[in-house]
Design a protein around this motif. Structure first.
Motif, PDB file in Angstrom:
ATOM      1  N   ARG A 177     136.000 -13.420  37.235  1.00  0.00           N
ATOM      2  CA  ARG A 177     135.588 -12.126  37.784  1.00  0.00           C
ATOM      3  C   ARG A 177     135.619 -12.217  39.311  1.00  0.00           C
ATOM      4  NH1 ARG A 177     130.270 -11.976  39.729  1.00  0.00           N
ATOM      5  NH2 ARG A 177     129.062 -13.874  39.286  1.00  0.00           N
ATOM      6  N   ALA A 178     135.713 -11.057  39.956  1.00  0.00           N
ATOM      7  CA  ALA A 178     135.660 -10.997  41.416  1.00  0.00           C
ATOM      8  C   ALA A 178     134.199 -11.095  41.860  1.00  0.00           C
ATOM      9  CB  ALA A 178     136.289  -9.698  41.919  1.00  0.00           C
ATOM     10  N   LYS A 179     133.956 -11.899  42.901  1.00  0.00           N
ATOM     11  CA  LYS A 179     132.591 -12.142  43.377  1.00  0.00           C
ATOM     12  C   LYS A 179     132.543 -12.017  44.894  1.00  0.00           C
ATOM     13  CE  LYS A 179     133.253 -16.069  41.488  1.00  0.00           C
ATOM     14  NZ  LYS A 179     134.487 -15.681  40.791  1.00  0.00           N
ATOM     15  N   ASN A 180     131.412 -11.588  45.405  1.00  0.00           N
ATOM     16  CA  ASN A 180     131.219 -11.520  46.853  1.00  0.00           C
ATOM     17  C   ASN A 180     130.717 -12.861  47.362  1.00  0.00           C
ATOM     18  OD1 ASN A 180     129.895 -10.896  49.548  1.00  0.00           O
ATOM     19  ND2 ASN A 180     130.669  -8.865  49.004  1.00  0.00           N
ATOM     20  N   VAL A 181     131.196 -13.253  48.530  1.00  0.00           N
ATOM     21  CA  VAL A 181     130.806 -14.545  49.082  1.00  0.00           C
ATOM     22  C   VAL A 181     129.300 -14.640  49.297  1.00  0.00           C
ATOM     23  CG1 VAL A 181     131.067 -13.893  51.510  1.00  0.00           C
ATOM     24  CG2 VAL A 181     131.512 -16.253  50.823  1.00  0.00           C
ATOM     25  N   SER A 182     128.627 -13.495  49.404  1.00  0.00           N
ATOM     26  CA  SER A 182     127.174 -13.501  49.607  1.00  0.00           C
ATOM     27  C   SER A 182     126.443 -14.143  48.433  1.00  0.00           C
ATOM     28  CB  SER A 182     126.667 -12.080  49.830  1.00  0.00           C
ATOM     29  OG  SER A 182     126.919 -11.268  48.690  1.00  0.00           O
ATOM     30  N   GLU A 183     127.054 -14.138  47.239  1.00  0.00           N
ATOM     31  CA  GLU A 183     126.436 -14.786  46.087  1.00  0.00           C
ATOM     32  C   GLU A 183     126.186 -16.263  46.345  1.00  0.00           C
ATOM     33  OE1 GLU A 183     128.062 -14.280  42.214  1.00  0.00           O
ATOM     34  OE2 GLU A 183     128.571 -12.159  42.517  1.00  0.00           O
ATOM     35  N   PHE A 184     127.010 -16.851  47.185  1.00  0.00           N
ATOM     36  CA  PHE A 184     126.933 -18.294  47.405  1.00  0.00           C
ATOM     37  C   PHE A 184     126.132 -18.633  48.664  1.00  0.00           C
ATOM     38  CE2 PHE A 184     130.601 -17.338  44.839  1.00  0.00           C
ATOM     39  CZ  PHE A 184     130.425 -18.213  43.770  1.00  0.00           C
ATOM     40  N   CYS A 185     125.501 -17.613  49.250  1.00  0.00           N
ATOM     41  CA  CYS A 185     124.616 -17.826  50.395  1.00  0.00           C
ATOM     42  C   CYS A 185     123.150 -17.661  49.996  1.00  0.00           C
ATOM     43  CB  CYS A 185     124.947 -16.839  51.513  1.00  0.00           C
ATOM     44  SG  CYS A 185     126.649 -16.929  52.092  1.00  0.00           S
ATOM     45  N   ALA A 186     122.908 -17.322  48.740  1.00  0.00           N
ATOM     46  CA  ALA A 186     121.540 -17.117  48.270  1.00  0.00           C
ATOM     47  C   ALA A 186     120.802 -18.451  48.191  1.00  0.00           C
ATOM     48  CB  ALA A 186     121.562 -16.436  46.906  1.00  0.00           C
ATOM     49  N   PRO A 187     119.466 -18.410  48.256  1.00  0.00           N
ATOM     50  CA  PRO A 187     118.690 -19.663  48.222  1.00  0.00           C
ATOM     51  C   PRO A 187     118.940 -20.509  46.974  1.00  0.00           C
ATOM     52  CG  PRO A 187     117.306 -17.827  48.922  1.00  0.00           C
ATOM     53  CD  PRO A 187     118.612 -17.236  48.482  1.00  0.00           C
ATOM     54  N   ASP A 188     119.218 -19.867  45.842  1.00  0.00           N
ATOM     55  CA  ASP A 188     119.418 -20.618  44.605  1.00  0.00           C
ATOM     56  C   ASP A 188     120.886 -20.929  44.326  1.00  0.00           C
ATOM     57  OD1 ASP A 188     120.132 -17.996  44.200  1.00  0.00           O
ATOM     58  OD2 ASP A 188     119.257 -17.858  42.184  1.00  0.00           O
ATOM     59  N   ALA A 189     121.778 -20.654  45.281  1.00  0.00           N
ATOM     60  CA  ALA A 189     123.206 -20.922  45.095  1.00  0.00           C
ATOM     61  C   ALA A 189     123.467 -22.423  45.170  1.00  0.00           C
ATOM     62  CB  ALA A 189     124.026 -20.203  46.158  1.00  0.00           C
ATOM     63  N   PRO A 190     124.507 -22.897  44.479  1.00  0.00           N
ATOM     64  CA  PRO A 190     124.835 -24.323  44.574  1.00  0.00           C
ATOM     65  C   PRO A 190     125.245 -24.699  45.989  1.00  0.00           C
ATOM     66  CG  PRO A 190     126.568 -23.108  43.428  1.00  0.00           C
ATOM     67  CD  PRO A 190     125.420 -22.162  43.580  1.00  0.00           C
ATOM     68  N   GLN A 191     124.887 -25.885  46.417  1.00  0.00           N
ATOM     69  CA  GLN A 191     125.271 -26.367  47.749  1.00  0.00           C
ATOM     70  C   GLN A 191     126.685 -26.882  47.695  1.00  0.00           C
ATOM     71  OE1 GLN A 191     122.418 -28.544  50.281  1.00  0.00           O
ATOM     72  NE2 GLN A 191     123.943 -30.162  50.366  1.00  0.00           N
ATOM     73  N   MET A 192     127.552 -26.348  48.563  1.00  0.00           N
ATOM     74  CA  MET A 192     128.963 -26.679  48.519  1.00  0.00           C
ATOM     75  C   MET A 192     129.265 -28.001  49.228  1.00  0.00           C
ATOM     76  SD  MET A 192     130.327 -24.460  46.699  1.00  0.00           S
ATOM     77  CE  MET A 192     129.493 -23.090  45.884  1.00  0.00           C
ATOM     78  N   ASP A 193     130.217 -28.731  48.643  1.00  0.00           N
ATOM     79  CA  ASP A 193     130.739 -29.947  49.271  1.00  0.00           C
ATOM     80  C   ASP A 193     132.056 -29.670  49.981  1.00  0.00           C
ATOM     81  OD1 ASP A 193     128.714 -31.815  48.163  1.00  0.00           O
ATOM     82  OD2 ASP A 193     129.585 -31.182  46.256  1.00  0.00           O
ATOM     83  N   PHE A 194     132.806 -28.680  49.471  1.00  0.00           N
ATOM     84  CA  PHE A 194     134.079 -28.284  50.071  1.00  0.00           C
ATOM     85  C   PHE A 194     134.155 -26.760  50.069  1.00  0.00           C
ATOM     86  CE2 PHE A 194     134.891 -32.431  48.211  1.00  0.00           C
ATOM     87  CZ  PHE A 194     135.591 -33.104  49.200  1.00  0.00           C
ATOM     88  N   VAL A 195     134.636 -26.189  51.180  1.00  0.00           N
ATOM     89  CA  VAL A 195     134.894 -24.749  51.265  1.00  0.00           C
ATOM     90  C   VAL A 195     136.294 -24.568  51.838  1.00  0.00           C
ATOM     91  CG1 VAL A 195     134.238 -22.552  52.290  1.00  0.00           C
ATOM     92  CG2 VAL A 195     132.456 -24.182  51.603  1.00  0.00           C
ATOM     93  N   PHE A 196     137.164 -23.899  51.075  1.00  0.00           N
ATOM     94  CA  PHE A 196     138.544 -23.672  51.495  1.00  0.00           C
ATOM     95  C   PHE A 196     138.804 -22.171  51.591  1.00  0.00           C
ATOM     96  CE2 PHE A 196     138.876 -27.675  48.972  1.00  0.00           C
ATOM     97  CZ  PHE A 196     139.209 -28.521  50.023  1.00  0.00           C
ATOM     98  N   THR A 197     139.358 -21.720  52.720  1.00  0.00           N
ATOM     99  CA  THR A 197     139.861 -20.351  52.807  1.00  0.00           C
ATOM    100  C   THR A 197     141.351 -20.383  52.476  1.00  0.00           C
ATOM    101  OG1 THR A 197     140.115 -20.684  55.198  1.00  0.00           O
ATOM    102  CG2 THR A 197     138.182 -19.462  54.451  1.00  0.00           C
ATOM    103  N   VAL A 198     141.791 -19.409  51.692  1.00  0.00           N
ATOM    104  CA  VAL A 198     143.193 -19.383  51.266  1.00  0.00           C
ATOM    105  C   VAL A 198     143.916 -18.136  51.745  1.00  0.00           C
ATOM    106  CG1 VAL A 198     142.888 -20.921  49.298  1.00  0.00           C
ATOM    107  CG2 VAL A 198     142.522 -18.471  48.984  1.00  0.00           C
ATOM    108  N   CYS A 199     143.275 -17.383  52.642  1.00  0.00           N
ATOM    109  CA  CYS A 199     143.976 -16.271  53.281  1.00  0.00           C
ATOM    110  C   CYS A 199     143.552 -16.188  54.735  1.00  0.00           C
ATOM    111  CB  CYS A 199     143.772 -14.947  52.551  1.00  0.00           C
ATOM    112  SG  CYS A 199     142.259 -14.064  52.912  1.00  0.00           S
ATOM    113  N   ASP A 200     144.484 -15.755  55.590  1.00  0.00           N
ATOM    114  CA  ASP A 200     144.230 -15.725  57.025  1.00  0.00           C
ATOM    115  C   ASP A 200     143.106 -14.761  57.381  1.00  0.00           C
ATOM    116  OD1 ASP A 200     146.285 -17.516  57.213  1.00  0.00           O
ATOM    117  OD2 ASP A 200     147.761 -16.069  57.962  1.00  0.00           O
ATOM    118  N   GLN A 201     143.073 -13.613  56.733  1.00  0.00           N
ATOM    119  CA  GLN A 201     142.085 -12.599  57.086  1.00  0.00           C
ATOM    120  C   GLN A 201     140.672 -13.113  56.856  1.00  0.00           C
ATOM    121  OE1 GLN A 201     142.897  -8.709  55.513  1.00  0.00           O
ATOM    122  NE2 GLN A 201     140.868  -7.912  56.014  1.00  0.00           N
TER     123      GLN A 201
END
Length: 281
Positions: A177-201
């Motif tokens: 499903r499509a998700k907003n990046v804000s979902e992963f900034c919430a206090p209960d979101a998993p802590q990321m080890d890697f973050v990759f952007t795949v588009c220039d914008q």
């Protein structure tokens, strides 16, 4: 060196120049034309020219000509030299004084023996490229990675051509499903080890302050959603995007993550975007 570092700190003390430098750091290893920088940051060409000149003069960014365009890229080493200077001069090289800096830049990657790595792929719409990356990595190495994707401005539905490609490749699409990046900034979101952007914008936009200082990289590629022509031509664009991301992800999963220090790991994920073939169908 001290004079140069003080010049760089002075240049970066201006919000506009800092914004340009931060954008170019997010776009590494890409070189970006001035027009795209100005459009992304809403800066007038005359003002941007002054900012770019100051950043180049301080050695914070470099430039090269490609055809009729001048492309700009950040010099990551320059940022590292500032950190080294502050660590050695202000902190006198005492790890206990500058503990956060020393942990992030000088220690190895955290031990992950008791859990899997968390990986987030980001694009604008979260309807094709980031969905491809999420699905491919999960199917290739789901035992080692918990994989997520999100969009800065996600579409309400996934692109039908993208879903068609994934189904044809044998992937399960039922949970996507499509998700907003804000979902992963919430206090209960998993802590990321890697973050990759795949588009220039998406890479041009301000990034959240990710907890835990994940390793990040930009793996930008053309948006297949914008492909024009017949259905066959559009389908080919999605096939090429899928193939390019699969190549990059296979290179990523082959990295010896447990044995690389953070600097080596950062270089490795940056090199994947530079060296991995972009078109496979």
């Amino acid at each position: 060196m001290e004079k140069l570092i003080l010049t760089r700190l002075n240049v970066l003390g201006h919000p506009g120049r800092m914004a340009v430098f931060r954008l170019l750091m997010r776009r590494l290893p890409d070189a970006v034309p001035a027009g795209e920088i100005g459009q992304a940051l809403a800066i007038k060409p005359s003002t941007l020219s002054v900012y770019l000149s100051a950043l180049c003069g301080a050695g914070l960014i470099g430039q090269r000509r490609e055809g009729t365009s001048i492309l700009y890229s950040a010099r990551a080493q320059a940022g590292g030299e500032i950190v080294d200077f502050l660590f050695n001069d202000c902190c006198r090289g005492r790890p206990e004084t500058c503990a956060p800096v020393s942990r992030v830049f000088r220690e190895g990657f955290p031990d992950m023996s008791d859990r899997k790595y968390n990986v987030l792929f980001i694009c604008t719409g979260n309807s094709a490229r980031s969905i491809f990356a999420e699905t491919i990595l999960r199917d290739q190495a789901g035992e080692r990675f918990d994989v997520y994707s999100a969009g800065t401005r996600p579409y309400s539905q996934l692109d039908p051509f993208a879903l068609e490609v994934l189904k044809a490749k044998g992937h399960d699409i039922s949970g996507l499903r499509a998700k907003n990046v804000s979902e992963f900034c919430a206090p209960d979101a998993p802590q990321m080890d890697f973050v990759f952007t795949v588009c220039d914008q998406a890479a041009n936009e301000e990034c959240p302050a990710w907890e835990g200082q994940p390793v990040s990289a930009h793996w930008g590629m053309p948006d297949p959603v914008k492909a024009e022509g017949t259905d066959a031509q559009k389908s080919l664009a999605f096939q090429q995007a899928y193939g390019a991301l699969r190549n990059r992800i296979l290179s990523f999963t082959a990295l010896p993550l447990d044995s690389l220090d953070r600097i080596s790991l950062q270089k490795a994920v940056d090199d994947i975007a530079r060296e991995t073939p972009e078109v496979t169908t």
